[in-house]
Motif scaffolding. Structure first.
Motif, PDB file in Angstrom:
ATOM      1  N   GLY A 150       0.787  -1.226   0.000  1.00  0.00           N
ATOM      2  CA  GLY A 150       0.000   0.000   0.000  1.00  0.00           C
ATOM      3  C   GLY A 150       0.817   1.273   0.000  1.00  0.00           C
ATOM      4  N   ASN A 151       2.049   1.214  -0.521  1.00  0.00           N
ATOM      5  CA  ASN A 151       2.898   2.409  -0.547  1.00  0.00           C
ATOM      6  C   ASN A 151       2.271   3.551  -1.342  1.00  0.00           C
ATOM      7  N   LYS A 152       1.653   3.223  -2.484  1.00  0.00           N
ATOM      8  CA  LYS A 152       1.058   4.280  -3.308  1.00  0.00           C
ATOM      9  C   LYS A 152      -0.144   4.911  -2.608  1.00  0.00           C
ATOM     10  N   ARG A 153      -0.920   4.089  -1.884  1.00  0.00           N
ATOM     11  CA  ARG A 153      -2.044   4.649  -1.116  1.00  0.00           C
ATOM     12  C   ARG A 153      -1.538   5.665  -0.086  1.00  0.00           C
ATOM     13  N   VAL A 154      -0.457   5.312   0.583  1.00  0.00           N
ATOM     14  CA  VAL A 154       0.136   6.237   1.551  1.00  0.00           C
ATOM     15  C   VAL A 154       0.600   7.506   0.851  1.00  0.00           C
ATOM     16  N   SER A 155       1.249   7.333  -0.286  1.00  0.00           N
ATOM     17  CA  SER A 155       1.770   8.483  -1.027  1.00  0.00           C
ATOM     18  C   SER A 155       0.648   9.435  -1.434  1.00  0.00           C
ATOM     19  N   VAL A 156      -0.441   8.888  -1.961  1.00  0.00           N
ATOM     20  CA  VAL A 156      -1.566   9.725  -2.394  1.00  0.00           C
ATOM     21  C   VAL A 156      -2.163  10.475  -1.209  1.00  0.00           C
ATOM     22  N   LEU A 157      -2.401   9.778  -0.120  1.00  0.00           N
ATOM     23  CA  LEU A 157      -3.028  10.417   1.042  1.00  0.00           C
ATOM     24  C   LEU A 157      -2.103  11.463   1.666  1.00  0.00           C
ATOM     25  N   LYS A 158      -0.807  11.208   1.659  1.00  0.00           N
ATOM     26  CA  LYS A 158       0.130  12.221   2.151  1.00  0.00           C
ATOM     27  C   LYS A 158       0.102  13.460   1.246  1.00  0.00           C
ATOM     28  N   PHE A 159      -0.009  13.231  -0.071  1.00  0.00           N
ATOM     29  CA  PHE A 159      -0.070  14.362  -0.998  1.00  0.00           C
ATOM     30  C   PHE A 159      -1.291  15.232  -0.715  1.00  0.00           C
ATOM     31  N   PHE A 160      -2.414  14.606  -0.372  1.00  0.00           N
ATOM     32  CA  PHE A 160      -3.644  15.350  -0.098  1.00  0.00           C
ATOM     33  C   PHE A 160      -3.762  15.771   1.380  1.00  0.00           C
ATOM     34  N   ASN A 161      -2.652  15.622   2.115  1.00  0.00           N
ATOM     35  CA  ASN A 161      -2.590  16.071   3.513  1.00  0.00           C
ATOM     36  C   ASN A 161      -3.617  15.390   4.415  1.00  0.00           C
ATOM     37  N   ALA A 162      -3.888  14.125   4.154  1.00  0.00           N
ATOM     38  CA  ALA A 162      -4.762  13.369   5.049  1.00  0.00           C
ATOM     39  C   ALA A 162      -4.043  13.132   6.373  1.00  0.00           C
ATOM     40  N   ASP A 163      -4.811  12.878   7.408  1.00  0.00           N
ATOM     41  CA  ASP A 163      -4.234  12.689   8.739  1.00  0.00           C
ATOM     42  C   ASP A 163      -3.984  11.220   9.076  1.00  0.00           C
ATOM     43  N   PHE A 164      -4.897  10.350   8.647  1.00  0.00           N
ATOM     44  CA  PHE A 164      -4.810   8.945   9.052  1.00  0.00           C
ATOM     45  C   PHE A 164      -5.060   8.028   7.852  1.00  0.00           C
ATOM     46  N   ILE A 165      -4.636   6.781   8.019  1.00  0.00           N
ATOM     47  CA  ILE A 165      -4.952   5.722   7.073  1.00  0.00           C
ATOM     48  C   ILE A 165      -5.165   4.443   7.883  1.00  0.00           C
ATOM     49  N   GLU A 166      -6.102   3.611   7.421  1.00  0.00           N
ATOM     50  CA  GLU A 166      -6.333   2.339   8.099  1.00  0.00           C
ATOM     51  C   GLU A 166      -5.281   1.316   7.650  1.00  0.00           C
ATOM     52  N   GLY A 167      -4.870   0.471   8.584  1.00  0.00           N
ATOM     53  CA  GLY A 167      -3.875  -0.523   8.226  1.00  0.00           C
ATOM     54  C   GLY A 167      -3.874  -1.728   9.146  1.00  0.00           C
ATOM     55  N   GLU A 168      -3.600  -2.900   8.556  1.00  0.00           N
ATOM     56  CA  GLU A 168      -3.359  -4.106   9.344  1.00  0.00           C
ATOM     57  C   GLU A 168      -1.899  -4.055   9.791  1.00  0.00           C
ATOM     58  N   VAL A 169      -1.710  -3.994  11.097  1.00  0.00           N
ATOM     59  CA  VAL A 169      -0.378  -3.680  11.621  1.00  0.00           C
ATOM     60  C   VAL A 169       0.186  -4.839  12.440  1.00  0.00           C
ATOM     61  N   THR A 170       1.453  -5.113  12.223  1.00  0.00           N
ATOM     62  CA  THR A 170       2.216  -6.038  13.057  1.00  0.00           C
ATOM     63  C   THR A 170       3.269  -5.228  13.808  1.00  0.00           C
ATOM     64  N   ARG A 171       3.258  -5.351  15.112  1.00  0.00           N
ATOM     65  CA  ARG A 171       4.219  -4.599  15.942  1.00  0.00           C
ATOM     66  C   ARG A 171       5.470  -5.447  16.157  1.00  0.00           C
ATOM     67  N   ILE A 172       6.635  -4.826  15.968  1.00  0.00           N
ATOM     68  CA  ILE A 172       7.908  -5.473  16.250  1.00  0.00           C
ATOM     69  C   ILE A 172       8.447  -4.876  17.553  1.00  0.00           C
ATOM     70  N   LEU A 173       8.572  -5.712  18.565  1.00  0.00           N
ATOM     71  CA  LEU A 173       9.002  -5.254  19.884  1.00  0.00           C
ATOM     72  C   LEU A 173      10.509  -5.406  20.035  1.00  0.00           C
ATOM     73  N   PRO A 174      11.209  -4.313  20.318  1.00  0.00           N
ATOM     74  CA  PRO A 174      12.658  -4.422  20.541  1.00  0.00           C
ATOM     75  C   PRO A 174      12.944  -4.979  21.931  1.00  0.00           C
ATOM     76  N   GLU A 175      14.081  -5.572  22.076  1.00  0.00           N
ATOM     77  CA  GLU A 175      14.505  -6.065  23.388  1.00  0.00           C
ATOM     78  C   GLU A 175      14.846  -4.876  24.281  1.00  0.00           C
TER      79      GLU A 175
END
Length: 653
Positions: free
Chosen positions: A117-142
């Motif tokens: 979804g890189n292009k979706r992010v790029s488009v929304l950033k261009f239009f100054n959107a604040d948020f985007i929905e995403g399925e997220v995996t968190r990577i926890l550092p030690e």
């Protein structure tokens, strides 16, 4: 239309590439796979669907697509490419119906890296959107104890209950402070309404902050918001619009700028001497020449609080000392109601100088000072970085060092007791100074530490007595009268009876005399106008605001030792905190025969090697202890709720 959007986005991307190259940094998106150290142990957890702040989407998961975008996520491939066509179609979809398909991303250290979804992010950033929905995996550092990672784990415990991921701070402990300002507990689940209300309030504040010049500061919006909420209430923030918030920010902007300073506090270890030359600071321009009306705001009453009684004695002293040059007025028990309204009443009554005599009154003091710059307001506290309120406190550790030295000579066993009230700035230094003084005269000395804010004064003393400890240093203030001193200071305790041998003396009358003298001759105002920091007055024995009382029952040689040490400290010959200093954990602080800096002394969060005991956990404190620590506690004590929540969050993960 979509083609023109791509042309504009491409120009932004090309401009970013040129700027990055000129500054010697990579012009492309960072790849998470290149960021995480190979030797770092990590774990992963699925967060599900997350409302992702686009400002925090900073790169890609792998390097494959990184070079299709500039570092600002704008496209850099030419217009005749398949990439450009797809980007244009996405921009059309966004304009017509919005982009609804969630992206896939990884979160690491509260930054998001796109997998799909890189292009979706790029488009929304261009239009100054604040948020985007995403399925997220968190990577926890030690966890490695580093400040950056510990800050992240504080964020995790905050996010666990709030699901707010866009508030960031530049120092530890702020998430707890924010929740306190919002009237929330750390482990309190936020409802959807709570989240929406906060998002709306934060958005208004962010707009006001940026309009005020916040984009030029290095500190975070969260830092500024917390500072704002320490002056104005959350309910006010919710009710007001961005323009109202901006006007209030303008009044307190010097405080906001302090959040950006590496060293926001300027310690004043002696009275100011400079007389004003030319135009002086606005905060004192309206102080009358003929007579000062001086208000003393207390958090309790002299009849029930030894601390308040001591300050009241100081007020009586200066009233008699200055006679008709000043009028003093008292406002007791300010915390029984709204302390801000109490201070406003003092201003309405004509007070042009106000002393608020407890750290718990600092928030009300700052708000009153921001709203009434014509009034001089000073708060009795230490290490608080507020530009509009000067603070004053004593180097009581100097007296504690002397008490410890005497206690070391008196105890055959070397077992000494120490009862402290709150783990706040200055108090840890007092414990360590007592322990080092005892060690100087008795290398076998061990100091057993108890806390009255945990067990109560009687319970703490009893716990020490049960260990066969007879020489105990307790609270600094005598309650009301001289013949009440047997329960305070350094006492000899045996069979439920105690005899006072020595105690530290807070000479508040002398302190108030010195400050008022400097207000009358305008040297205090000059010192303020010449500084751009928070002024903390931190005086001691040499300024006459700290003393030591001793019983005539002490041997003559012991009394001479006390007088010798007092004079040596006054002449800077005897230095309580000489390096190297060894802590309980075996850490060696400093080297050679050097004195710790005042900043090191104030910010002590460790105990000396000959102290038996520990700094209490926040949840173990009584209600007054929690309230005091929340305002002026050392970071170790303030952070405890977060540390406990972090452990629980890690266990659940």
């Amino acid at each position: 239309m979509a083609e023109s959007y791509y042309k504009d986005a491409l120009k932004l991307g090309q401009k970013e590439v040129q700027s990055c190259k000129a500054n010697g940094v990579s012009p492309y998106l960072p790849a998470l796979d290149d960021i995480i150290p190979e030797d770092q142990n990590t774990s992963m957890v699925s967060l599900g669907l997350v409302h992702i702040p686009l400002k925090q989407v900073v790169g890609t998961k792998t390097a494959g697509r990184a070079t299709s975008f500039a570092a600002n996520f704008m496209p850099i491939l030419e217009e005749n490419t398949e990439f450009a066509v797809k980007w244009q179609h996405l921009s059309e979809a966004h304009i017509e119906e919005g982009i609804h398909d969630p992206i896939k991303a990884f979160e690491y250290m509260n930054r998001f890296y796109v997998q799909e979804g890189n292009k979706r992010v790029s488009v929304l950033k261009f239009f100054n959107a604040d948020f985007i929905e995403g399925e997220v995996t968190r990577i926890l550092p030690e966890r490695d104890g580093s400040g950056r990672i510990e800050m992240y784990y504080e964020f995790l415990s905050f996010y666990k209950y709030t699901k707010i991921n866009f508030v960031e701070f530049s120092k530890r402990g702020c998430y707890t402070e924010l929740l306190t300002a919002l009237g929330k507990e750390l482990s309190e689940e936020w409802s959807v309404d709570d989240q929406r209300t906060f998002v709306a309030a934060y958005s208004k504040f962010e707009k006001a902050y940026m309009l005020s010049g916040g984009d030029k500061l290095q500190s975070t919006i969260g830092d500024a918001l917390l500072g704002y909420l320490q002056v104005y209430s959350y309910d006010e923030l919710i009710a007001e619009d961005a323009e109202d918030i901006r006007k209030k920010l303008k009044k307190m902007w010097e405080d906001v700028r302090l959040k950006d300073a590496e060293e926001p506090i300027e310690l004043k270890t002696e009275p100011p001497v400079d007389k004003p030359q030319g135009l002086i600071s606005r905060i004192v321009s309206n102080v009358v020449e003929k007579s000062l009306q001086v208000g003393f705001v207390y958090d309790g009453t002299p009849a029930r609080s030894g601390w308040v009684h001591e300050h009241e004695e100081g007020r009586i002293y200066v009233q008699e000392k200055f006679e008709d040059k000043i009028d003093t007025v008292t406002y007791p028990n300010a915390l029984a109601d709204d302390p801000y309204q109490v201070i406003l009443q003092a201003i309405e009554d004509g007070c042009n100088v106000i002393f608020t005599t407890s750290p718990r009154l600092i928030q009300a003091s700052v708000r009153a000072a921001v709203e009434h710059p014509e009034v001089i307001i000073l708060n009795c506290s230490l290490n608080l970085s507020h530009r509009y309120v000067m603070t004053y406190y004593t180097r009581m550790y100097e007296a504690k060092f002397i008490l410890g030295a005497v206690a070391g000579t008196l105890s055959d066993s070397g077992k000494l007791g120490y009862v402290c009230d709150y783990p706040i700035y200055g108090q840890i230094a007092g414990i360590n100074a007592f322990a080092l003084g005892a060690q100087m005269t008795n290398p076998r000395a061990r100091v057993y530490l108890e806390w009255s804010s945990v067990k109560g004064a009687e319970g703490a003393a009893k716990a020490l007595a049960e260990q066969g400890i007879h020489f105990i240093s307790s609270q600094d203030t005598s309650r009301f009268l001289a013949d009440d001193r047997e329960t305070y200071g350094l006492s000899f305790v045996v069979d439920d009876k105690s005899e006072s041998l020595m105690h530290s003396v807070w000479c508040w009358g002398k302190y108030y005399e010195e400050i008022i003298t400097r207000i009358l001759d305008k040297s205090l105002q000059t010192a303020y106008s010449r500084s751009d920091k928070a002024l903390n007055y931190y005086w001691g024995i040499s300024e006459g605001v700290v003393d030591v009382w001793y019983s005539d029952k002490l041997a003559l040689s012991t009394r001479r030792l006390v007088d010798f040490l007092k004079e040596s400290i006054k002449q800077n010959i005897c230095i309580p905190f000489l390096t190297p200093l060894i802590t309980q954990s075996g850490e060696v602080i400093g080297e050679g025969q050097k004195s710790l800096t005042l900043d090191q002394i104030i910010n002590m969060d460790y105990l000396a090697s000959n102290v038996i005991g520990e700094i209490p956990k926040y949840n173990d404190l009584n209600d007054m202890g929690k309230a005091t620590v929340t305002t002026a506690g050392i970071e170790k004590a303030q952070n405890d709720p977060e540390q406990e929540a972090e452990k629980k969050a890690e266990e659940e993960i």
